[in-house]
Design an enzyme around this catalytic site. Structure first.
Site, PDB file in Angstrom:
ATOM      1  N   VAL A  41      -9.791 -13.301   0.866  1.00  0.00           N
ATOM      2  CA  VAL A  41      -8.990 -13.599  -0.069  1.00  0.00           C
ATOM      3  C   VAL A  41      -7.815 -14.798   0.155  1.00  0.00           C
ATOM      4  O   VAL A  41      -7.405 -15.735  -0.578  1.00  0.00           O
ATOM      5  CB  VAL A  41      -8.116 -12.261  -0.890  1.00  0.00           C
ATOM      6  CG1 VAL A  41      -7.187 -11.937   0.323  1.00  0.00           C
ATOM      7  CG2 VAL A  41      -7.514 -12.817  -2.113  1.00  0.00           C
TER       8      VAL A  41
ATOM      9  N   GLY B 150      -9.335 -15.842   7.071  1.00  0.00           N
ATOM     10  CA  GLY B 150      -9.898 -17.049   7.239  1.00  0.00           C
ATOM     11  C   GLY B 150     -11.220 -17.177   6.888  1.00  0.00           C
ATOM     12  O   GLY B 150     -11.898 -18.451   6.923  1.00  0.00           O
TER      13      GLY B 150
ATOM     14  N   ARG C  68     -14.838 -17.355   4.609  1.00  0.00           N
ATOM     15  CA  ARG C  68     -15.453 -17.628   3.602  1.00  0.00           C
ATOM     16  C   ARG C  68     -15.184 -16.768   2.675  1.00  0.00           C
ATOM     17  O   ARG C  68     -14.751 -16.936   1.222  1.00  0.00           O
ATOM     18  CB  ARG C  68     -16.891 -18.050   3.500  1.00  0.00           C
ATOM     19  CG  ARG C  68     -17.424 -18.527   2.310  1.00  0.00           C
ATOM     20  CD  ARG C  68     -18.595 -19.606   2.339  1.00  0.00           C
ATOM     21  NE  ARG C  68     -19.875 -18.202   3.009  1.00  0.00           N
ATOM     22  CZ  ARG C  68     -20.415 -17.970   1.863  1.00  0.00           C
ATOM     23  NH1 ARG C  68     -20.753 -18.271   0.821  1.00  0.00           N
ATOM     24  NH2 ARG C  68     -21.269 -16.899   2.736  1.00  0.00           N
TER      25      ARG C  68
ATOM     26  N   ASN D  60     -11.510  -7.576   5.254  1.00  0.00           N
ATOM     27  CA  ASN D  60     -11.515  -9.031   5.110  1.00  0.00           C
ATOM     28  C   ASN D  60     -11.349  -9.709   6.631  1.00  0.00           C
ATOM     29  O   ASN D  60     -10.320  -9.360   7.145  1.00  0.00           O
ATOM     30  CB  ASN D  60     -10.174  -9.566   4.230  1.00  0.00           C
ATOM     31  CG  ASN D  60     -10.326  -9.528   2.966  1.00  0.00           C
ATOM     32  OD1 ASN D  60     -10.623 -10.450   2.436  1.00  0.00           O
ATOM     33  ND2 ASN D  60     -10.275  -8.248   2.163  1.00  0.00           N
ATOM     34  N   VAL D  61     -12.120 -10.778   6.977  1.00  0.00           N
ATOM     35  CA  VAL D  61     -12.141 -11.385   8.045  1.00  0.00           C
ATOM     36  C   VAL D  61     -11.173 -12.461   7.658  1.00  0.00           C
ATOM     37  O   VAL D  61     -11.465 -13.404   6.906  1.00  0.00           O
ATOM     38  CB  VAL D  61     -13.399 -11.819   8.707  1.00  0.00           C
ATOM     39  CG1 VAL D  61     -13.266 -12.515   9.763  1.00  0.00           C
ATOM     40  CG2 VAL D  61     -14.267 -10.519   8.997  1.00  0.00           C
TER      41      VAL D  61
ATOM     42  N   LYS E 276     -16.074  -2.037   1.389  1.00  0.00           N
ATOM     43  CA  LYS E 276     -16.661  -1.858  -0.006  1.00  0.00           C
ATOM     44  C   LYS E 276     -17.563  -0.733  -0.005  1.00  0.00           C
ATOM     45  O   LYS E 276     -17.597  -0.118  -1.306  1.00  0.00           O
ATOM     46  CB  LYS E 276     -16.748  -2.816  -0.597  1.00  0.00           C
ATOM     47  CG  LYS E 276     -15.386  -4.159  -0.853  1.00  0.00           C
ATOM     48  CD  LYS E 276     -16.075  -5.248  -1.369  1.00  0.00           C
ATOM     49  CE  LYS E 276     -14.926  -6.091  -1.444  1.00  0.00           C
ATOM     50  NZ  LYS E 276     -13.942  -6.316  -0.067  1.00  0.00           N
TER      51      LYS E 276
END
Length: 155
Positions: A90, A85, A87, A82-83, A41
């Site tokens: 998504v 799994g 927190r 996005n990692v 981002k």
């Protein structure tokens, strides 16, 4: 990140002031290498979260030149998406709310860059091994459409 938009001062204090505090502490304690974790981002920010992460990245990169002059501390940044799994991903968000009805998708054209925790850790270790100071490491990772993710979570 709606949380950042609603708590803009906290977002700035965390991502910008926090980066500066960490940079100063690392220089003061003579840390040799520092790798900051960033996000996709930050590459083209459209909200406050991305903008503060971009500012943080720029602080870490700039700290290698004049700010850390005369010190051995070197700074680099790793950026990924996005990692899976984690927190902030998504996937667990969709999993938690899938039984409540329709998944909240703002724009069906959205994509997410997906990386496993192991790949993220690998990228950080690579940065530590490879860095000389000032790099931003970006691993080429697959992207998925948000609709594909939604369909996989709630067929």
């Amino acid at each position: 990140m709606p949380t950042a938009e609603y708590n803009s001062f906290e977002c700035i204090k965390t991502n910008i002031d926090g980066a500066m505090n960490l940079i100063n502490a690392c220089i003061d304690q003579n840390a040799k290498r520092v790798v900051a974790l960033s996000t996709d981002k930050a590459s083209s920010p459209v909200n406050l979260y991305g903008a503060t992460k971009l500012a943080s990245d720029k602080l870490f990169v700039a700290s290698n030149s004049s700010y850390a002059a005369g010190h051995d501390t070197r700074f680099a940044v790793v950026r990924y998406g996005n990692v899976m799994g984690s927190r902030g991903s998504v996937i667990p968000f969709f999993m938690a709310i899938k039984d409540n009805g329709v998944l909240p998708i703002t724009d069906a054209r959205m994509t997410r860059f997906m990386i496993s925790l192991e790949q993220g850790v690998e990228l950080v270790w690579h940065a530590f091994d490879d860095m000389v100071g000032g790099e931003i490491y970006v691993k080429k990772i697959p992207s998925m459409g948000i609709m594909e993710i939604a369909e996989a979570v709630d067929p």
